[in-house]
Scaffold this active site. Structure first.
Site, PDB file in Angstrom:
ATOM      1  N   LYS A 184       0.816  -1.208   0.000  1.00 35.21           N
ATOM      2  CA  LYS A 184       0.000   0.000   0.000  1.00 35.21           C
ATOM      3  C   LYS A 184       0.857   1.269   0.000  1.00 35.21           C
ATOM      4  O   LYS A 184       1.989   1.297   0.510  1.00 35.21           O
ATOM      5  CB  LYS A 184      -0.919   0.017   1.220  1.00 35.21           C
ATOM      6  CG  LYS A 184      -2.023  -1.036   1.196  1.00 35.21           C
ATOM      7  CD  LYS A 184      -3.203  -0.579   0.367  1.00 35.21           C
ATOM      8  CE  LYS A 184      -4.336  -1.580   0.467  1.00 35.21           C
ATOM      9  NZ  LYS A 184      -5.571  -1.115  -0.167  1.00 35.21           N
ATOM     10  N   ARG A 224      -4.707 -10.682   2.374  1.00 31.82           N
ATOM     11  CA  ARG A 224      -4.695 -10.520   0.910  1.00 31.82           C
ATOM     12  C   ARG A 224      -3.354  -9.889   0.517  1.00 31.82           C
ATOM     13  O   ARG A 224      -3.085  -8.741   0.871  1.00 31.82           O
ATOM     14  CB  ARG A 224      -5.868  -9.638   0.482  1.00 31.82           C
ATOM     15  CG  ARG A 224      -6.036  -9.470  -1.021  1.00 31.82           C
ATOM     16  CD  ARG A 224      -7.270  -8.632  -1.323  1.00 31.82           C
ATOM     17  NE  ARG A 224      -7.486  -8.475  -2.752  1.00 31.82           N
ATOM     18  CZ  ARG A 224      -6.944  -7.499  -3.495  1.00 31.82           C
ATOM     19  NH1 ARG A 224      -6.164  -6.596  -2.913  1.00 31.82           N
ATOM     20  NH2 ARG A 224      -7.202  -7.434  -4.783  1.00 31.82           N
TER      21      ARG A 224
END
Length: 277
Positions: free
Chosen positions: A224, A259
């Site tokens: 991210k 994930r």
């Protein structure tokens, strides 16, 4: 704890499950264009399974901040052939379809997918909940404030942890009342989806408070952009170690679904953690 999918009962207990990310898109934030060819996509999925992924999450529309939506036909053309080919080669695979379109979810489930992973929490398409209920899909219900094009404009919360826990509890009750089996649900706090870095950190610190109604929580923090802002990790490869660190921290806080893009790194770290915890 059982997570029911279309044809399976996944035991989400002490060991963590890795959901390998397979974006068959040209514009996803970290791997766009890498898996757009069918054979490459299937090979990548098989590689992730060999490395330890128990679920393959296939997405045909980028949800990065500012992303433009794609048409139904384009998303179907990107995802369904991959699902069909992967099921044919790996009959034991557990596939999740990452979509907010009910028709994509329906065709994916009929093609062999087991789970619907929807960033809109089944709210982006009025038919999505009914498709999931009718076909008995496992559901990963994510929280997002706004939509991918606008979500990072100015996200606001009074208490982000309490508000997400309340949102998940309410969505659980609404969907169960509508006819969904509660065991089909899991929840994703949507790190980076309509949240500031302060909100993200608060959620990560208190992620154990989000598993409402004894349902599992999925964490999607792989590669991210907050790692770039907080750590100066601007290159994608520089975000692998922070991702692994957060996988382990979340596992310690009770999260059992992760994930990730880099399956081997996360699988190895979890195996060592579990040997000594």
């Amino acid at each position: 704890m059982i997570w029911k999918t279309k044809t399976k009962h996944l035991k989400i207990n002490d060991s963590s499950w890795l959901m390998g990310i397979l974006n068959v898109t040209p514009d996803s934030f970290s791997d766009g264009g890498e898996n757009v060819q069918l054979d490459l996509a299937v090979s990548r999925a098989q590689q992730m399974m060999a490395e330890g992924a128990k679920i393959i999450d296939i997405g045909g529309e980028s949800t990065r901040p500012g992303a433009e939506p794609v048409s139904l036909d384009e998303e179907l053309a990107r995802t369904i052939p991959v699902i069909e080919a992967l099921v044919a080669r790996q009959p034991d695979v557990v596939i999740s379809i990452d979509t907010s379109k009910a028709e994509v979810a329906r065709q994916a489930l009929l093609a062999g997918a087991e789970i619907v992973n929807d960033v809109t929490g089944l709210l982006g398409d009025e038919n999505m909940a009914d498709v999931c209920i009718q076909l008995g899909a496992g559901v990963c219900l994510m929280h997002m404030q706004g939509n991918p094009k606008t979500m990072q404009a100015s996200p606001q919360y009074d208490d982000v942890v309490a508000e997400l826990a309340g949102y998940f509890s309410a969505r659980h009750d609404q969907l169960v009342a509508r006819g969904m089996d509660a065991q089909c649900l899991c929840f994703d706090p949507g790190i980076g989806f309509g949240k500031t870095d302060e909100h993200n950190i608060a959620l990560l610190k208190n992620i154990n408070q989000l598993g409402v109604h004894d349902r599992p929580v999925l964490l999607g923090i792989s590669r991210k952009s907050l790692f770039g802002r907080l750590l100066g990790a601007d290159k994608i490869d520089d975000r692998i170690v922070p991702t692994v660190a957060m996988t382990l921290a979340a596992h310690q806080r009770g999260v059992r679904l992760h994930r990730v893009h880099d399956v081997m790194a996360n699988a190895s770290a979890l195996k060592m953690w579990q040997l000594v915890e």
